[in-house]
Design a protein around this motif. Structure first.
Motif, PDB file in Angstrom:
ATOM      1  N   TYR A  26      13.052  68.327  73.218  1.00 43.02           N
ATOM      2  CA  TYR A  26      14.022  69.023  72.371  1.00 43.02           C
ATOM      3  C   TYR A  26      14.388  68.183  71.147  1.00 43.02           C
ATOM      4  CZ  TYR A  26      18.573  71.100  71.120  1.00 43.02           C
ATOM      5  OH  TYR A  26      19.632  71.657  70.451  1.00 43.02           O
ATOM      6  N   TRP A  30      13.641  68.645  66.716  1.00 41.14           N
ATOM      7  CA  TRP A  30      14.561  68.445  65.593  1.00 41.14           C
ATOM      8  C   TRP A  30      14.038  67.379  64.634  1.00 41.14           C
ATOM      9  CZ3 TRP A  30      18.054  71.602  63.935  1.00 41.14           C
ATOM     10  CH2 TRP A  30      18.706  72.470  64.817  1.00 41.14           C
ATOM     11  N   PHE A  71      25.776  69.593  61.972  1.00 44.69           N
ATOM     12  CA  PHE A  71      25.390  70.607  62.959  1.00 44.69           C
ATOM     13  C   PHE A  71      24.194  70.141  63.790  1.00 44.69           C
ATOM     14  CE2 PHE A  71      27.702  73.431  59.990  1.00 44.69           C
ATOM     15  CZ  PHE A  71      28.535  74.059  60.906  1.00 44.69           C
ATOM     16  N   ILE A  72      23.266  69.428  63.146  1.00 47.40           N
ATOM     17  CA  ILE A  72      22.109  68.918  63.890  1.00 47.40           C
ATOM     18  C   ILE A  72      22.551  67.893  64.928  1.00 47.40           C
ATOM     19  CG2 ILE A  72      19.973  67.595  63.674  1.00 47.40           C
ATOM     20  CD1 ILE A  72      19.578  68.883  60.934  1.00 47.40           C
ATOM     21  N   ALA A  75      24.051  69.682  67.851  1.00 50.50           N
ATOM     22  CA  ALA A  75      23.013  70.325  68.661  1.00 50.50           C
ATOM     23  C   ALA A  75      22.285  69.324  69.546  1.00 50.50           C
ATOM     24  CB  ALA A  75      22.016  71.038  67.747  1.00 50.50           C
TER      25      ALA A  75
END
Length: 226
Positions: A26, A30, A71-72, A75
């Motif tokens: 995951y 990103w 925001f990254i 996440a």
């Protein structure tokens, strides 16, 4: 067990390791998105495609450049904190194993049974090794599969590290301190690990072998025989 051509993680044998592999994949998604976007911006900036946009809309670009990474990070942080909680939370362990690091071997104690079982585990000499070089031991740590087990680890001399990659275990063994972790294997098998802390001249000669067997076999063939 690991082989020389392993380029990725070992096959997971516990729920913890499955979650760690998921989080790795995951996070890499990103990282690939961010790297591709930055590469794209650099290439076209060098061709002066974005020069006017940056000069005329600098405030908007700066705002986006500040908010988007936030925001990254959120996440990435949410699944990371979840996995940390799962690794630290011990829910009704059925029994406890104590591992003690020495220079340069491991000792194991089964203290929850009627008669306490304890033994040392040394690496086998090279001529006696049958499977994998530098990983076979004379006394394996025998544990039941599909059982919540608490492992307490410490050391008697210097800092060691109890590490079994396929089970998602890695905890420092520190003199004068007890650290704890949980283990619950999903399948039977033989799982290899090593001390992953540089603990002296023979640091690479204190392997860990865990053999997971069914609970019935564990009670009849291991506990009763000891």
């Amino acid at each position: 067990m690991p082989t020389w051509n392993h380029l990725s993680f070992q096959d997971s044998s516990s729920a913890t390791m499955e979650q760690l592999i998921f989080f790795h994949d995951y996070s890499m998604i990103w990282l690939m998105i961010i790297s591709s976007f930055i590469f794209y911006m650099m290439i076209f900036s060098m061709k002066n495609k974005f020069t006017n946009l940056i000069l005329n809309e600098g405030q908007n670009i700066e705002t986006i450049w500040t908010i988007l990474p936030s925001f990254i990070l959120i996440a990435i942080a949410i699944p990371s904190l979840r996995i940390l909680y799962l690794m630290e939370e011990l829910i009704n362990p059925q029994f406890t194993i104590k591992t003690i690091g020495h220079q340069w071997y491991w000792s194991y104690e089964y203290s929850d049974f009627k008669n306490m079982i304890e033994f040392d585990s040394y690496m086998l000499p090279y001529e006696d090794m049958k499977d994998i070089r530098l990983l076979e031991v004379d006394n394996r740590l025998i544990l039941p599969m599909k059982t919540q087990i608490r492992i307490l680890t410490t050391a008697t001399d210097v800092i060691h590290s109890f590490s079994i990659p396929s089970l998602g275990l890695k905890m420092d063994s520190i003199p004068g301190r007890l650290n704890q972790m949980c283990i619950k294997a999903n399948r039977p098998g033989i799982f290899a690990g090593q001390c992953s802390e540089i603990c002296g001249i023979n640091h690479s000669f204190m392997p860990i072998i865990v053999e997971m067997i069914p609970m019935k076999m564990f009670i009849n063939n291991f506990i009763k025989l000891h």
